[in-house]
Design a protein around this motif. Sequence first.
Motif, mmCIF file in Angstrom:
data_model
loop_
_atom_site.group_PDB
_atom_site.id
_atom_site.type_symbol
_atom_site.label_atom_id
_atom_site.label_comp_id
_atom_site.label_asym_id
_atom_site.label_seq_id
_atom_site.Cartn_x
_atom_site.Cartn_y
_atom_site.Cartn_z
ATOM 1 N N THR A 184 10.036 -31.705 54.292
ATOM 2 C CA THR A 184 9.973 -31.933 55.739
ATOM 3 C C THR A 184 11.265 -32.524 56.278
ATOM 4 O O THR A 184 11.797 -32.064 57.304
ATOM 5 C CB THR A 184 8.784 -32.845 56.090
ATOM 6 N N THR A 192 3.533 -30.655 60.055
ATOM 7 C CA THR A 192 4.882 -30.638 60.641
ATOM 8 C C THR A 192 4.825 -30.996 62.117
ATOM 9 O O THR A 192 5.685 -31.734 62.629
ATOM 10 C CB THR A 192 5.522 -29.249 60.454
ATOM 11 N N VAL A 244 4.252 -34.742 62.340
ATOM 12 C CA VAL A 244 5.496 -35.483 62.101
ATOM 13 C C VAL A 244 6.346 -35.497 63.373
ATOM 14 O O VAL A 244 6.907 -36.530 63.762
ATOM 15 C CB VAL A 244 6.271 -34.865 60.922
ATOM 16 N N LEU A 281 6.405 -39.381 64.624
ATOM 17 C CA LEU A 281 7.558 -40.080 64.057
ATOM 18 C C LEU A 281 8.828 -39.793 64.859
ATOM 19 O O LEU A 281 9.001 -38.693 65.387
ATOM 20 C CB LEU A 281 7.781 -39.659 62.599
ATOM 21 N N ILE A 294 12.066 -40.024 60.389
ATOM 22 C CA ILE A 294 12.035 -38.830 59.532
ATOM 23 C C ILE A 294 13.226 -38.834 58.589
ATOM 24 O O ILE A 294 13.089 -38.608 57.376
ATOM 25 C CB ILE A 294 12.023 -37.543 60.379
ATOM 26 N N VAL A 327 8.661 -39.118 53.534
ATOM 27 C CA VAL A 327 8.286 -39.040 54.942
ATOM 28 C C VAL A 327 6.773 -38.938 55.131
ATOM 29 O O VAL A 327 6.229 -39.417 56.135
ATOM 30 C CB VAL A 327 9.009 -37.855 55.631
ATOM 31 N N LEU A 338 4.370 -41.191 57.531
ATOM 32 C CA LEU A 338 3.370 -40.657 58.454
ATOM 33 C C LEU A 338 2.008 -41.300 58.197
ATOM 34 O O LEU A 338 1.280 -41.654 59.138
ATOM 35 C CB LEU A 338 3.270 -39.139 58.293
#
Length: 490
Positions: free
Chosen positions: A37, A253, A256, A260, A265, A272, A276
């Motif tokens: 990610t 995704t 995130v 975040l 990130i 990551v 999260l």
Amino acid sequence: MRTTTGRGLQPNVLGTFDTTVMAVAGSAPAYSLAATTAVLFGAVGLAGPAALLYCAIPMLGIVLAYARLGRIDVNAGAGYSWVGRTLHPFLGFLSGWALVVAATVFMVAGSLPAGALTLSLFDAGLAENTPLSAAVGFGWFLLMLLVVLGGARLTVRAQLLMSGVEMLILVGFVLAALLHRGHAVAFDWSWLGLGHFDGPAGFASGALIAAYYYWGWDVTSNLSEETRDSRRTAGLAALVGVGVVFLLFEAFTIAVNILLTAEQIEAGGAGVLAVLGQEIWPGVGGKLLIVAVLLSTIATLETTLIQVTRSLFAMGRDRTLPAALGTVHRRWNTPWVAIVAVGGAALLMFGAAAAAGSMGQILEHAVAAIGLQIAFYYGLAGIAAVVAYRGMLLGSVRNLLLGGVWPLLGSAFMFWAFAESLGELSTPSLVIGLGGLLVGVVPMIVYWRKGSSYYRPARLDAARALAAAEPFAPSSPRARRPDETLATDF
């Protein structure tokens, strides 16, 4: 250790559900999200969901290609056999070699996070110690090596446990993310569009990383000789598996992006997903997602070991690599020589990784390099499917679309991403990716000159193969042409 040559792998061990679990585990949803990610965000920013979406469409074309090729040639070598019998044996060997190199590199790229995650459960500071992470990661790798050595039944039982717990945690966090109130930014539909990419080269870089996310579902084809009704089961399981992981990849995704900040990130890196988890459920969430990633990492080590050892087994059986690799253990019906060889190669690579420095840098270079090799052998498989079924494509619109246009689209996309990304990759990534492929030319020429029968293949033709596999009498009410059989089975 009792061994024998001339034996095959144990047939009819795996069913449809078992194989579907292996497909999902092969793509390793939690591990892929954790390891990739931050890399994807660094390459394309907020366009991560778009990269995953637009890579999924051609990837499904490759899944269809594998499903159709698996119907006419059940072989543990998968693309190694199919490409060799449709395009050219040299391309077939390099296709198999690309998988072997990608999977062997992954032994380090997958095991290092497993070691770091294990240490982080006890002390977050220990996870930064790369030599110690490599040592613990090698312990997990060795355990999975022994499980794979023990046979397909033991492998699936371990996989059901690990992947079952992983999926429960991931689905739970997807639901929790939907209900979470603290947002870094609001959801934006443009994340699924093309506007955030930095031109074609930026899009290609994102696509190559996205291909790494999905990679691994094709383990179902490497297990085809051990699967019941594998002509149908392997392709169906791969299709379902890619659909499941696509939904998970998109959901996480997007979560995130929403929950975040860019700084979180980038600072989170390979951790990551734990960041999260902490955002969604402070104090507990991070630890739970670390457990999910750890289980996913160990599970995908297992499926990757299956892929590389079955590919080496097929190559040894065909005498395109040392024949000993085709040796099957008398009791466990596993290619034990190939398993031991992979273990030895991985041990050397673990030593090199421990001395190489930052785990984040190792992962970044490995992901990009593996992406090149994935694009190469997936692209060849897409073309092979079209060539194998060329005489049947005009039988119906369905055949033309599913058997010709979509696999060819998938193949073109893979080769385009391969070529476009070359100028964007770091020198270590290019050395691992392209250098690994070029090394394969040496054994290819050596065993070609030795006269392996693989280099004098029986051509693979779908019409003849399907007619031979499903012979119906013309007078029977169940009689149907090969293209009609194909239309209902991918």
